[in-house]
Design a protein around this motif. Structure first.
Motif, PDB file in Angstrom:
ATOM      1  N   ARG A  71       0.796  -1.197   0.000  1.00 42.44           N
ATOM      2  CA  ARG A  71       0.000   0.000   0.000  1.00 42.44           C
ATOM      3  C   ARG A  71       0.838   1.261   0.000  1.00 42.44           C
ATOM      4  O   ARG A  71       1.958   1.250   0.442  1.00 42.44           O
ATOM      5  CB  ARG A  71      -0.879   0.040   1.227  1.00 42.44           C
ATOM      6  CG  ARG A  71      -2.126  -0.736   1.112  1.00 42.44           C
ATOM      7  CD  ARG A  71      -2.630  -1.748   1.603  1.00 42.44           C
ATOM      8  NE  ARG A  71      -2.316  -2.825   2.369  1.00 42.44           N
ATOM      9  CZ  ARG A  71      -2.799  -3.984   2.097  1.00 42.44           C
ATOM     10  NH1 ARG A  71      -3.494  -4.196   1.022  1.00 42.44           N
ATOM     11  NH2 ARG A  71      -2.576  -4.974   2.872  1.00 42.44           N
ATOM     12  N   ARG A 118     -13.810  -9.375  -3.070  1.00 39.89           N
ATOM     13  CA  ARG A 118     -12.577  -8.705  -2.632  1.00 39.89           C
ATOM     14  C   ARG A 118     -11.848  -8.090  -3.823  1.00 39.89           C
ATOM     15  O   ARG A 118     -11.358  -6.955  -3.754  1.00 39.89           O
ATOM     16  CB  ARG A 118     -11.662  -9.705  -1.927  1.00 39.89           C
ATOM     17  CG  ARG A 118     -12.109 -10.117  -0.540  1.00 39.89           C
ATOM     18  CD  ARG A 118     -10.951 -10.761   0.191  1.00 39.89           C
ATOM     19  NE  ARG A 118     -11.351 -11.232   1.501  1.00 39.89           N
ATOM     20  CZ  ARG A 118     -11.434 -12.514   1.840  1.00 39.89           C
ATOM     21  NH1 ARG A 118     -11.137 -13.453   0.955  1.00 39.89           N
ATOM     22  NH2 ARG A 118     -11.796 -12.869   3.057  1.00 39.89           N
ATOM     23  N   THR A 119     -11.740  -8.841  -4.916  1.00 43.79           N
ATOM     24  CA  THR A 119     -11.053  -8.331  -6.103  1.00 43.79           C
ATOM     25  C   THR A 119     -11.749  -7.096  -6.644  1.00 43.79           C
ATOM     26  O   THR A 119     -11.103  -6.096  -6.998  1.00 43.79           O
ATOM     27  CB  THR A 119     -10.995  -9.420  -7.186  1.00 43.79           C
ATOM     28  OG1 THR A 119     -10.277 -10.557  -6.676  1.00 43.79           O
ATOM     29  CG2 THR A 119     -10.302  -8.899  -8.439  1.00 43.79           C
ATOM     30  N   TRP A 155     -13.691  -5.055  -4.984  1.00 43.99           N
ATOM     31  CA  TRP A 155     -13.545  -3.952  -4.039  1.00 43.99           C
ATOM     32  C   TRP A 155     -12.193  -3.270  -4.210  1.00 43.99           C
ATOM     33  O   TRP A 155     -12.095  -2.042  -4.174  1.00 43.99           O
ATOM     34  CB  TRP A 155     -13.694  -4.459  -2.608  1.00 43.99           C
ATOM     35  CG  TRP A 155     -15.083  -4.297  -2.078  1.00 43.99           C
ATOM     36  CD1 TRP A 155     -15.996  -5.263  -1.845  1.00 43.99           C
ATOM     37  CD2 TRP A 155     -15.718  -3.062  -1.725  1.00 43.99           C
ATOM     38  NE1 TRP A 155     -17.173  -4.719  -1.377  1.00 43.99           N
ATOM     39  CE2 TRP A 155     -17.030  -3.375  -1.286  1.00 43.99           C
ATOM     40  CE3 TRP A 155     -15.319  -1.730  -1.743  1.00 43.99           C
ATOM     41  CZ2 TRP A 155     -17.922  -2.400  -0.875  1.00 43.99           C
ATOM     42  CZ3 TRP A 155     -16.213  -0.759  -1.332  1.00 43.99           C
ATOM     43  CH2 TRP A 155     -17.494  -1.097  -0.902  1.00 43.99           C
ATOM     44  N   ARG A 156     -11.137  -4.055  -4.411  1.00 44.49           N
ATOM     45  CA  ARG A 156      -9.819  -3.445  -4.604  1.00 44.49           C
ATOM     46  C   ARG A 156      -9.820  -2.543  -5.825  1.00 44.49           C
ATOM     47  O   ARG A 156      -9.279  -1.431  -5.801  1.00 44.49           O
ATOM     48  CB  ARG A 156      -8.750  -4.534  -4.763  1.00 44.49           C
ATOM     49  CG  ARG A 156      -8.415  -5.273  -3.479  1.00 44.49           C
ATOM     50  CD  ARG A 156      -7.231  -6.221  -3.719  1.00 44.49           C
ATOM     51  NE  ARG A 156      -6.075  -5.470  -4.180  1.00 44.49           N
ATOM     52  CZ  ARG A 156      -5.225  -4.834  -3.381  1.00 44.49           C
ATOM     53  NH1 ARG A 156      -5.404  -4.870  -2.083  1.00 44.49           N
ATOM     54  NH2 ARG A 156      -4.202  -4.184  -3.875  1.00 44.49           N
ATOM     55  N   LEU A 205      -7.122   0.796  -4.934  1.00 46.48           N
ATOM     56  CA  LEU A 205      -5.953   0.508  -4.096  1.00 46.48           C
ATOM     57  C   LEU A 205      -4.733   0.253  -4.970  1.00 46.48           C
ATOM     58  O   LEU A 205      -4.797  -0.482  -5.955  1.00 46.48           O
ATOM     59  CB  LEU A 205      -6.227  -0.707  -3.213  1.00 46.48           C
ATOM     60  CG  LEU A 205      -7.352  -0.551  -2.194  1.00 46.48           C
ATOM     61  CD1 LEU A 205      -7.516  -1.825  -1.372  1.00 46.48           C
ATOM     62  CD2 LEU A 205      -7.098   0.633  -1.282  1.00 46.48           C
ATOM     63  N   GLU A 255      -0.318  -0.386  -5.338  1.00 49.87           N
ATOM     64  CA  GLU A 255       0.895  -0.913  -4.726  1.00 49.87           C
ATOM     65  C   GLU A 255       1.883   0.229  -4.450  1.00 49.87           C
ATOM     66  O   GLU A 255       1.875   1.251  -5.115  1.00 49.87           O
ATOM     67  CB  GLU A 255       1.555  -1.930  -5.655  1.00 49.87           C
ATOM     68  CG  GLU A 255       0.641  -3.072  -6.075  1.00 49.87           C
ATOM     69  CD  GLU A 255       0.376  -4.042  -4.965  1.00 49.87           C
ATOM     70  OE1 GLU A 255       1.182  -4.074  -4.018  1.00 49.87           O
ATOM     71  OE2 GLU A 255      -0.638  -4.759  -5.031  1.00 49.87           O
ATOM     72  N   GLY A 272     -10.977   4.746  -0.632  1.00 46.17           N
ATOM     73  CA  GLY A 272      -9.818   3.913  -0.924  1.00 46.17           C
ATOM     74  C   GLY A 272      -8.526   4.546  -0.454  1.00 46.17           C
ATOM     75  O   GLY A 272      -7.643   3.864   0.092  1.00 46.17           O
ATOM     76  N   GLU A 276      -5.871   3.068   2.353  1.00 41.56           N
ATOM     77  CA  GLU A 276      -4.427   3.002   2.162  1.00 41.56           C
ATOM     78  C   GLU A 276      -3.699   3.698   3.305  1.00 41.56           C
ATOM     79  O   GLU A 276      -2.658   3.221   3.787  1.00 41.56           O
ATOM     80  CB  GLU A 276      -4.036   3.655   0.833  1.00 41.56           C
ATOM     81  CG  GLU A 276      -4.425   2.848  -0.384  1.00 41.56           C
ATOM     82  CD  GLU A 276      -3.973   3.523  -1.658  1.00 41.56           C
ATOM     83  OE1 GLU A 276      -3.385   4.620  -1.581  1.00 41.56           O
ATOM     84  OE2 GLU A 276      -4.213   2.960  -2.734  1.00 41.56           O
TER      85      GLU A 276
END
Length: 666
Positions: free
Chosen positions: A2, A469-470, A472-473, A478, A480, A607, A611
């Motif tokens: 994150r 979950r995928t 939502w990301r 979100l 890296e 989001g 993070e």
């Protein structure tokens, strides 16, 4: 994984009874005495005030910087186009992103289940009150103006009304009757949440015991409808465009319709937006007139500057009007002008409610290049404009509710040239009650929110947890972040009783969107007696209020948790506390403007805040709790509403209940 977020602040309290040098001070008072913001340390009152003001605007200013860079990139991309092939590659890629951002588009229905509930004769036309189904269980109310007698071949005109008034408004009647007498079918639908499709009970002054603007409730409540659709992964714009496409379906099924002469008009305020978005992918539409969408807005100050090509804001700005500030439009690169320009070489009228700076309008120049240089069809492009500005008064300023006579007088010659529609203005307005579709004969529509709930339930039932979950990301944006993207700096520790407070900052140096944000502040409170080596549970507080206010109002709770042997971490993500744009969370608040601007970037505030929390917990030196459990503690400092306070109230009336959102009030 994150990314650390600028100006996230946190406070970590290690577990111990709060005994201090002054034994008369209670544990709660010790907690309240903590100054959690290292960034304000050493500043005098005036300096601290200036710093707080700078931080209050920091999230929005960072978002504006990203939008400004997007505008610069848009200019560079446009200037890099060399031919029609370059343009069409760009157009197709960006329209695909637009469609994805609008939400789910189901298969078109095989049957619209059209019903006519009443027919009213007129002079050279008749008006049919029509009900049709655009989605399963979602009905559209409309007025269809039909030429009498019928012609052998009749154009079809679809009108998207403004956010001011629904299908029954006088200017819409004028257009329907005028063009029907000229031999056109004219369909005027109620937009989602408007007129007979309203999502609220406040249709007249008798519906609420108090003063409120009756005519504005449809407009205000579409904000709520937009929020509901956003939660489904859809958009108000997407559903409006879908309804308009089904309106085109209806027109193409009419006897004698000329499918090579289908026209879509979008009214001045909130009608041009869905008209432009609908026409872009639907190539059945032969001409579009998207008022106030694509180029300068009614608020634009004329004359434009000499460097308008570089200075113009092609993407617009965030507000509560979600049909104008489209989700992911900045991040995915589909500004308004590109959406509208993509209809070429089909016909387009670049239309403005008020005055227009034709000479300097950079969007107009782009349209001229697309139609002339790329397609060799300069005659397929026209314009219409009014007088004055949105701040002026009639007659100097040509305000209208939908499309006024001044504007129609410039549209008629173009329709005559393009489609052989010779129209003369006609006015014989009906009482609005005569144009209502849902009468007392059993015809009713399903409220929009019921359809939304059915879809939400279907999505929940169909999706496995891993897929959710995928998604939502992706929805939260979100991203890296490499460990080296974050630099930690520590300030001198301070002691409060048996608690040591370590404070400092986390600085984000990653090359990600929203760079230039302030640093992340943190403060850790640790027990002096570190003899115990057993792992402890960490309680992580998630609140909307600033850290200082949380400590002031929840000092007893924090002290009790510490005394019970827990570590406590309070997290203040961006848009909260020092970086909060204000306490108001209403429709027209600064917070709504910031949130919608971030949605345009494809970086939702929620989001970013997630993070922030994760980055703080992962990147704090030593981490808050490397071996024990972590418990999330959600609290709100928003005042509760009285038990008897009504919640079904008109919007903008001053009677709204307090907003007790999950993350509080600040």
């Amino acid at each position: 994984m994150r990314r650390a977020c600028p100006w996230t602040a946190l406070l970590c309290l290690a577990a111990t009874p709060l005994a201090g040098a002054d034994e008369r001070e209670s544990p709660a008072e010790s907690v309240r005495s903590v100054e959690p913001y290292a960034v304000l340390e050493g500043l005098d009152e005036q300096q601290a005030k200036q710093k707080r003001e700078e931080l209050r605007r920091s999230v929005y200013e960072a978002a504006k910087r990203v939008r400004r860079r997007a505008n610069e990139a848009d200019v560079a991309t446009w200037n890099g186009l060399r031919n029609r092939e370059d343009w069409e590659r760009l157009r197709d890629a960006r329209l695909a992103r637009l469609k994805a951002a609008l939400g789910d588009f189901p298969d078109p229905p095989d049957n619209l289940h059209v019903r006519v509930t009443k027919t009213t004769p007129g002079d050279g036309f008749e008006v049919r009150n029509v009900l049709f189904e655009s989605r399963p269980g979602l009905h559209v109310t409309a007025n269809l103006y039909v030429p009498k007698p019928a012609r052998e071949s009749m154009p079809g005109i679809l009108v998207a009304h403004s956010h001011h008034r629904p299908k029954t408004q006088g200017e819409l009647q004028d257009m329907g009757m005028t063009w029907a007498r000229a031999g056109c079918y004219v369909l005027v639908i109620d937009q989602l949440g408007h007129g007979e499709r309203r999502a609220h009970p406040f249709a007249s002054a008798d519906d609420f015991d108090g003063e409120f603007r009756t005519s504005r409730q449809d407009y205000h409540f579409r904000y709520v409808t937009g929020i509901q659709l956003h939660l489904l992964g859809d958009s108000l714009m997407g559903w409006m465009a879908w309804d308009l496409m089904r309106g085109v379906d209806l027109l193409t099924q009419l006897p004698g319709i000329d499918e090579d002469r289908l026209i879509l008009l979008g009214a001045v305020a909130g009608g041009g937006d869905p008209a432009g978005v609908t026409a872009a992918p639907d190539d059945r539409i032969d001409a579009v007139v998207p008022f106030n969408f694509g180029g300068p807005q009614p608020e634009t100050v004329f004359p434009l500057p000499e460097d308008a090509e570089a200075a113009f804001n092609y993407f617009g700005g965030g507000s509560w009007e979600s049909t104008r500030n489209l989700t992911r439009s900045v991040g995915d690169g589909f500004p308004h002008w590109l959406i509208v320009g993509s209809v070429a070489p089909r016909r387009l009228i670049h239309a403005h409610e008020f005055a227009w700076d034709e000479e300097r309008d950079p969007v107009w120049r782009r349209y001229q290049r697309i139609y002339g240089e790329f397609y060799g069809r300069p005659g397929h492009l026209g314009s219409a404009k009014g007088r004055g500005s949105v701040r002026g008064r009639p007659p100097e300023a040509t305000h209208c509710t939908n499309i006024g006579p001044v504007h129609r007088s410039q549209i008629h010659p173009l329709f005559a040239k393009w489609f052989a529609v010779e129209a003369e203005e006609f006015r014989a307005r009906l009482d609005e009650s005569e144009l209502l579709v849902l009468r007392d004969d059993g015809h009713r529509t399903t409220p929009p929110h019921v359809t939304f709930r059915r879809k939400a339930e279907a999505v929940v039932e169909a999706q496995p947890r891993s897929a959710v979950r995928t998604e939502w990301r992706a929805a939260l944006g979100l991203q890296e972040a490499a460990p080296n993207d974050v630099v930690v700096q520590r300030a001198r520790p301070r002691r409060f009783g048996n608690v040591v407070v370590e404070r400092g900052t986390l600085q984000d140096r990653s090359p990600q969107p929203l760079d230039g944000m302030p640093v992340v502040s943190f403060a850790r409170l640790s027990r002096v007696d570190a003899s115990s080596t057993s792992p402890r549970t960490t309680i992580v507080w998630l609140v909307r209020a600033g850290l200082d206010e949380v400590l002031a109002q929840r000092g007893e709770v924090v002290a009790a948790q510490l005394d019970a042997g827990y570590d406590v971490v309070l997290v203040e993500p961006r848009g909260v506390g020092l970086t909060s744009p204000g306490r108001d969370r209403g429709r027209r608040s600064n917070a709504t403007g910031v949130s919608s601007t971030l949605l345009m970037l494809g970086r939702p505030l929620l989001g970013l805040q997630l993070e922030d929390v994760l980055n703080v917990l992962q990147r704090l030196p030593g981490q808050p709790n490397p071996t024990g459990r972590v418990v999330l503690w959600a609290d709100s400092l928003a005042a509760a509403n009285e038990a008897d306070r009504p919640v079904a109230v008109p919007l903008g009336s001053g009677h709204e209940p307090r907003i007790g959102e999950p993350m509080g009030h600040a």
